[in-house]
Design a protein around this motif. Structure first.
Motif, short mmCIF file in Angstrom:
data_model
loop_
_atom_site.label_atom_id
_atom_site.label_comp_id
_atom_site.label_asym_id
_atom_site.label_seq_id
_atom_site.Cartn_x
_atom_site.Cartn_y
_atom_site.Cartn_z
N MET A 709 0.84 -1.18 -0.15
CA MET A 709 -0.01 0.06 0.02
C MET A 709 0.91 1.31 -0.01
SD MET A 709 -2.99 -1.21 2.71
CE MET A 709 -3.39 0.55 3.16
N PHE A 710 1.78 1.15 1.04
CA PHE A 710 2.82 2.39 0.84
C PHE A 710 3.74 2.62 -0.34
CE2 PHE A 710 2.88 2.63 6.03
CZ PHE A 710 1.52 3.00 5.91
N VAL A 711 4.32 1.63 -0.83
CA VAL A 711 4.79 1.59 -2.15
C VAL A 711 3.99 2.22 -3.25
CG1 VAL A 711 6.12 0.34 -3.86
CG2 VAL A 711 6.74 -0.26 -1.20
N THR A 712 2.86 1.65 -3.42
CA THR A 712 1.99 2.00 -4.53
C THR A 712 1.67 3.50 -4.14
OG1 THR A 712 1.16 -0.21 -4.42
CG2 THR A 712 -0.33 1.62 -5.51
N LEU A 713 1.41 3.95 -2.99
CA LEU A 713 0.92 5.25 -2.57
C LEU A 713 2.23 6.17 -3.16
CD1 LEU A 713 -1.39 6.91 -1.31
CD2 LEU A 713 -0.08 6.70 0.82
N GLU A 714 3.38 5.93 -2.71
CA GLU A 714 4.27 6.75 -3.25
C GLU A 714 4.54 6.89 -4.69
OE1 GLU A 714 6.28 8.55 -1.40
OE2 GLU A 714 5.60 7.94 0.64
N LYS A 715 4.38 5.52 -5.59
CA LYS A 715 4.49 5.63 -7.01
C LYS A 715 3.41 6.46 -7.42
CE LYS A 715 6.63 1.00 -7.48
NZ LYS A 715 6.31 -0.17 -8.18
N ILE A 716 2.11 6.50 -6.92
CA ILE A 716 0.92 7.26 -7.73
C ILE A 716 1.47 8.70 -7.31
CG2 ILE A 716 -1.27 7.70 -7.39
CD1 ILE A 716 -1.81 4.89 -6.61
N ALA A 717 1.72 9.19 -6.15
CA ALA A 717 2.28 10.57 -5.94
C ALA A 717 3.17 11.18 -6.92
CB ALA A 717 2.73 10.41 -4.46
N GLN A 718 4.31 10.17 -7.32
CA GLN A 718 5.34 10.67 -8.20
C GLN A 718 4.71 10.78 -9.71
OE1 GLN A 718 7.94 11.43 -7.11
NE2 GLN A 718 7.56 10.78 -5.11
N THR A 719 3.61 10.48 -9.78
CA THR A 719 2.98 10.60 -11.32
C THR A 719 2.56 12.15 -11.46
OG1 THR A 719 0.85 9.84 -10.59
CG2 THR A 719 2.11 8.28 -11.52
N ASP A 720 2.23 12.85 -10.32
CA ASP A 720 1.85 14.25 -10.39
C ASP A 720 2.65 15.29 -9.20
OD1 ASP A 720 0.88 16.73 -11.09
OD2 ASP A 720 -1.28 15.98 -10.75
N PRO A 721 3.87 15.47 -9.49
CA PRO A 721 4.56 15.89 -8.30
C PRO A 721 4.14 17.38 -7.69
CG PRO A 721 6.25 15.47 -10.19
CD PRO A 721 4.76 15.23 -10.63
N LYS A 722 3.19 18.05 -8.72
CA LYS A 722 2.60 19.19 -8.05
C LYS A 722 1.74 19.04 -7.05
CE LYS A 722 0.13 23.27 -9.86
NZ LYS A 722 -0.40 23.84 -10.98
N TYR A 723 0.95 17.81 -6.99
CA TYR A 723 -0.17 17.66 -5.99
C TYR A 723 0.58 16.49 -5.28
CZ TYR A 723 -2.85 20.65 -9.14
OH TYR A 723 -3.09 21.72 -9.73
N ALA A 724 1.83 15.94 -4.97
CA ALA A 724 2.26 14.78 -4.51
C ALA A 724 1.89 14.84 -2.73
CB ALA A 724 3.76 14.45 -4.94
N ASP A 725 2.50 16.18 -2.42
CA ASP A 725 2.25 16.25 -1.16
C ASP A 725 1.00 16.09 -0.52
OD1 ASP A 725 5.21 16.19 -0.83
OD2 ASP A 725 5.10 18.33 -1.10
N ILE A 726 -0.04 16.86 -1.37
CA ILE A 726 -1.52 16.76 -0.91
C ILE A 726 -2.03 15.41 -1.04
CG2 ILE A 726 -3.79 17.74 -1.42
CD1 ILE A 726 -2.70 20.02 -2.55
#
Length: 885
Positions: A709-726
């Motif tokens: 879950m955490f690895v997938t979450l980080e990968k999905i966040a990297q697809t759009d760095p502008k909104y990754a932290d949100i």
């Protein structure tokens, strides 16, 4: 003086009532207090409080022997005396008065046969010294009169005891006035008197010593005169002796004449004796020749008689009774004839052993008749073993065929049938002793018989398991749960996941409850019945662990009562070869039955994969209960079931992980991912299913799920760095909110909860810093330039650097802080702009304001240090402004 409890007739009668039926007679009973070393240990009185007890001395006559006992009586809850301990006085080795007790009323009795000499013996405390002396004197008298020896006495002066006995003997024989009149106590003077004087100096010896000492008194003080007197008496005696010798000369002459006449007579006698001696020697030689001939005749007669007796014994050994021969070669094997068959076997075994060299003289072993008879017995043995083996093989097959042909014996539609082998075992036990004798006659015949039994019973067991498993699955009502637990496309179908599927694991538990004890019992019965030299698989009368409600009532019937036929079978330390042979046979007996257990596991997995957790715990509980058994196949079966359940559950976990990873392929992800709340639902249900030791199985699944879950979450966040932290902070916050309750009780989830918390804080810090720098970029860039230059030049020189003059500072402040309230409002709007979880906004806004104040505070300190004459809005003003927003 108070009346001693030894004179209490009521106490004596209570003691006699307590030992009624033991044929023992109470000699003395007395009240004491029992403790364990309380003297000198006042700090531990609470644990060693004295307890009231009654010590009773009893005796029992058996023929010419008399036995003496010391009994300890205690009071029951109703105040009734009952026996607590029994000591034999013949083992009494030591009587020691405790010196720590100043009253001298406390003593210990040491026995040399107690198991643990390391435990301090109990201490007995009497009411007074008289009671103590009275009891100890009675014990010592009994030891001396009955046992003939006295124990070692420590802490008491024996002479003092004897003096006490002499003073108190007359008062011991008392009479207690009761309603029925005076009753004399049975403790007599002889019971209490230790004859210490007898062992020291007798009365006669004492008188002789006094007389001897009296003769010496006269010489005290006048040694010279006494010496002169003795010399005079000695000279007088010698003179008298010489005078007497001189007066007896005539008598001496007469004696000499008599001696000469006697000498002449002796010479004549010697001549006559010589003549008689020659005649006697000739007579002796004649008698010896006669005796020699007579002895030879007697020896020949004895030898002939012994030879006839020995030949009669040998012929009796070689005779084959006709009834046994007929039974061994052609008798039937039905139940009514089994006693005759067993008797014939016992005779044949004994006859064969009787012709072996240790039991038969080696001289006879090579006789032709013995060899022929041995060959005849071997032929009888081979014939009987062949007939019995063929009968038993057919018998086993016919028993099983009869049971298989009866359909009502197995589970049918709408009716679960518990296998019942009581009748089968009863019929087999009829031939248990026969098998024992076949083993002693020819051990090699057991192999084919064991194979025949295993192949026949294997058909029955597999049929029972198959029919039971089929009906178990058909009769269990449970709605199927989808295996797609964590996939986003399932929509609102999560309501189906709450369906109760406990019937599935209950069905699996019922399968184990019925069949595991059955298989263990069958293994145990097979090992006993087929004469394997291994320890019992289930203790006699015991029930296999895990068999709570469905245990068999005939467990005790598995004790065949045949273990005493062959003495070799009862030896401990059985050979590992026999154990290996037993496990190979059990493989033949039970092989194939595991398929029906696998079918139940697979069926349960299809209905609800999470039920693997419950089944795993059930299996482990049964497996731990079988550790002491030698039923190797049952342990292997449970181990295979555990592995299969783990494999099926791993398959479910892998499928769920693939569903999580599919989320990564979606083009645009916003807000909380669907698998995070779904995982919380899944974890809640998994916790409900945990039984026994299946905690590890679930914790491993948690680790795999959350890691993916955490690895997938980080990968999905990297697809759009502008909104990754949100995206990250919303999902990590959702993970914490959904698992807060479970993380409090599950250590593994608590670890991942803290990991998510750290990741959430990091994402918040990055996102807030980005928003602050976006609105106040010039302000904090100006501060950063100052900080960089402070490493190389002094603060006084910084206002003279390019772009950092006081004019530049004023321009920057005007552009950045004019309308600061609008900038802060813009910062709040930007924070709110892309946030889908509105409940996070208050905490994020508080973090943002705090971070901004910290940065502005550091900027204000820099300005005060570098530009001391310049004024900027104070930190307090900025804090008030933020508080009003």
């Amino acid at each position: 003086m108070a009346k001693s409890s030894a004179d209490d007739e009521e106490l004596r009668r209570a003691c006699e009532a307590a030992i009624e039926g033991t044929k023992q007679k109470i000699v003395m009973s007395i009240r004491v207090a029992k403790s364990r070393g309380i003297w000198g240990k006042s700090g531990k009185l609470g644990r060693h409080m004295a307890k009231p007890r009654v010590l009773a001395l009893s005796m029992k006559s058996k023929g010419q022997r008399t036995k003496a006992f010391l009994r300890v009586m205690k009071y029951s809850t109703g105040g009734v005396l009952e026996p607590a301990k029994l000591y034999k006085l013949k083992h009494l080795s030591k009587v020691e008065v405790i010196t720590n007790d100043p009253s001298g009323c406390t003593f210990t009795l040491g026995f040399d046969n107690l198991r643990s000499q390391s435990v301090a013996p109990p201490q007995w405390t009497m009411r007074n010294i008289d009671d103590r002396n009275r009891l100890l004197l009675c014990i010592l008298n009994i030891c001396k009169d009955v046992l003939g020896r006295l124990p070692k006495v420590v802490g008491i002066d024996v002479v003092e005891m004897a003096l006490w006995a002499k003073e108190n003997t007359s008062s011991v024989t008392t009479q207690s006035n009761q309603q029925d009149g005076p009753v004399a106590t049975t403790v007599t003077e002889s019971d209490l008197k230790v004859t210490v004087e007898k062992e020291l100096v007798s009365q006669a010896e004492e008188e002789d010593m006094e007389a001897l000492l009296g003769t010496y008194v006269m010489g005290i003080g006048e040694a010279e005169a006494f010496s002169e007197r003795l010399k005079r008496e000695l000279l007088a005696l010698e003179a008298a002796n010489v005078h007497a010798i001189l007066e007896s000369e005539p008598l001496v002459e007469e004696v000499l004449q008599g001696l000469e006449a006697a000498s002449n007579c002796v010479d004549d006698m010697d001549e006559w004796l010589g003549i008689f001696n020659v005649k006697l020697r000739h007579m002796r030689e004649d008698i010896e020749s006669i005796e020699t001939r007579n002895n030879k005749l007697e020896m020949q007669s004895v030898n002939n008689k012994a030879l006839i007796e020995e030949l009669d014994k040998l012929l009796e050994r070689l005779r084959v009774p006709s009834e046994y021969a007929a039974c061994l070669t052609g008798g039937p094997f039905d139940e009514a004839r089994m006693l005759q068959n067993v008797e014939a076997c016992e005779w044949l075994t004994g006859a064969l052993r009787g012709l072996e060299v240790p039991n038969l003289d080696s001289t006879y072993a090579n006789m032709r008749a013995v060899k022929e008879k041995r060959a005849e017995l071997e032929k009888l043995k081979a014939t009987f073993v062949r007939r019995a083996s063929e009968f038993l093989r057919n018998y086993f097959a016919s028993l099983v065929d009869f049971m298989i042909s009866d359909k009502s014996y197995f589970s049918q539609r709408g009716q679960l049938k518990r296998p019942d082998h009581a009748d089968l075992r009863y019929k087999c036990r009829t031939y248990a002793r026969l098998l024992q004798h076949l083993k002693s006659l020819d051990k090699s015949c057991l192999g084919p018989l064991r194979k025949a039994y295993c192949s026949s019973l294997n058909l029955l067991l597999r049929r029972e398991a198959r029919e039971f498993a089929n009906e178990l699955r058909a009769s269990t009502k449970a709605s199927r749960n989808p295996t797609v637990w964590l996939e986003a496309s399932t929509g609102g179908s999560q309501s189906g996941n709450s369906a109760d599927t406990s019937a599935v694991s209950d069905a699996y538990a019922k399968m184990l409850t019925i069949f595991i004890p059955l298989l263990v019992d069958e293994s145990s019965f097979f090992a006993h019945f087929m004469c394997f030299e291994v320890p019992a698989l289930v203790p006699p009368g015991g029930v296999a662990n895990g068999n709570k409600s469905g245990s068999y009532d005939d467990t005790n019937d598995d004790d065949l009562g045949i273990m005493d036929i062959d003495d070799n079978d009862s030896k401990a330390g059985k050979t590992s070869a026999d154990l290996q042979s037993l496990n190979e046979s059990l493989q033949d007996l039970l092989d194939g039955i595991q398929e029906d257990f696998y079918a139940v596991v697979d069926w349960a997995y299809k209905i609800d994969p999470l039920r693997c957790i419950s089944m795993h715990g059930i299996t482990e509980r049964y497996l731990s209960g079988q550790k002491a058994d030698a039923a190797g196949f049952v342990r292997l079966l449970l181990g295979d079931l555990e592995s299969r359940i783990s494999m099926q559950f791993s398959r479910f976990v892998d499928e769920a992980c693939h569903q999580i990873e599919r989320n990564e392929r979606n083009v645009r992800q916003m807000g909380v991912l669907s698998y995070i709340p779904r995982f919380a639902t899944l974890a809640t249900r998994m916790e409900q299913y945990i039984q026994g030791q299946s905690r590890d199985l679930v914790d491993q699944a948690y680790t795999k799920f959350v890691s993916i879950m955490f690895v997938t979450l980080e990968k999905i966040a990297q697809t759009d760095p502008k909104y990754a932290d949100i995206f990250l902070l919303e999902n990590y916050a959702a993970f914490q909110n959904s698992l807060y309750d479970l993380a409090n009780v599950v250590p593994t989830l608590a670890k991942f909860y803290h990991q998510a918390s750290e990741s959430y804080e990091q994402a918040c810090t990055r996102h807030i810093s980005m928003i602050i720098y976006y609105q106040f970029e010039r302000l904090f860039q100006f501060a950063r330039k100052i900080e960089d230059l402070m490493f190389t030049i002094s603060p006084e020189e910084i206002p003279f650097q390019l772009g950092l003059s006081k004019m530049d500072l004023r321009k920057m402040l005007k552009s950045s802080l004019s309308g600061v309230d609008k900038s802060i409002a813009a910062m709040s709007k930007k924070l709110q702009k892309n946030l889908t979880s509105e409940e996070l906004l208050p905490s994020l806004w508080d973090k943002c304001k705090k971070e901004f104040l910290d940065k502005y505070d550091s900027f204000a300190q820099l300005v005060a240090k570098i530009y001391p004459n310049e004024t900027i809005p104070s930190v307090a003003e900025m804090r008030d402004l933020l508080a009003s927003m």
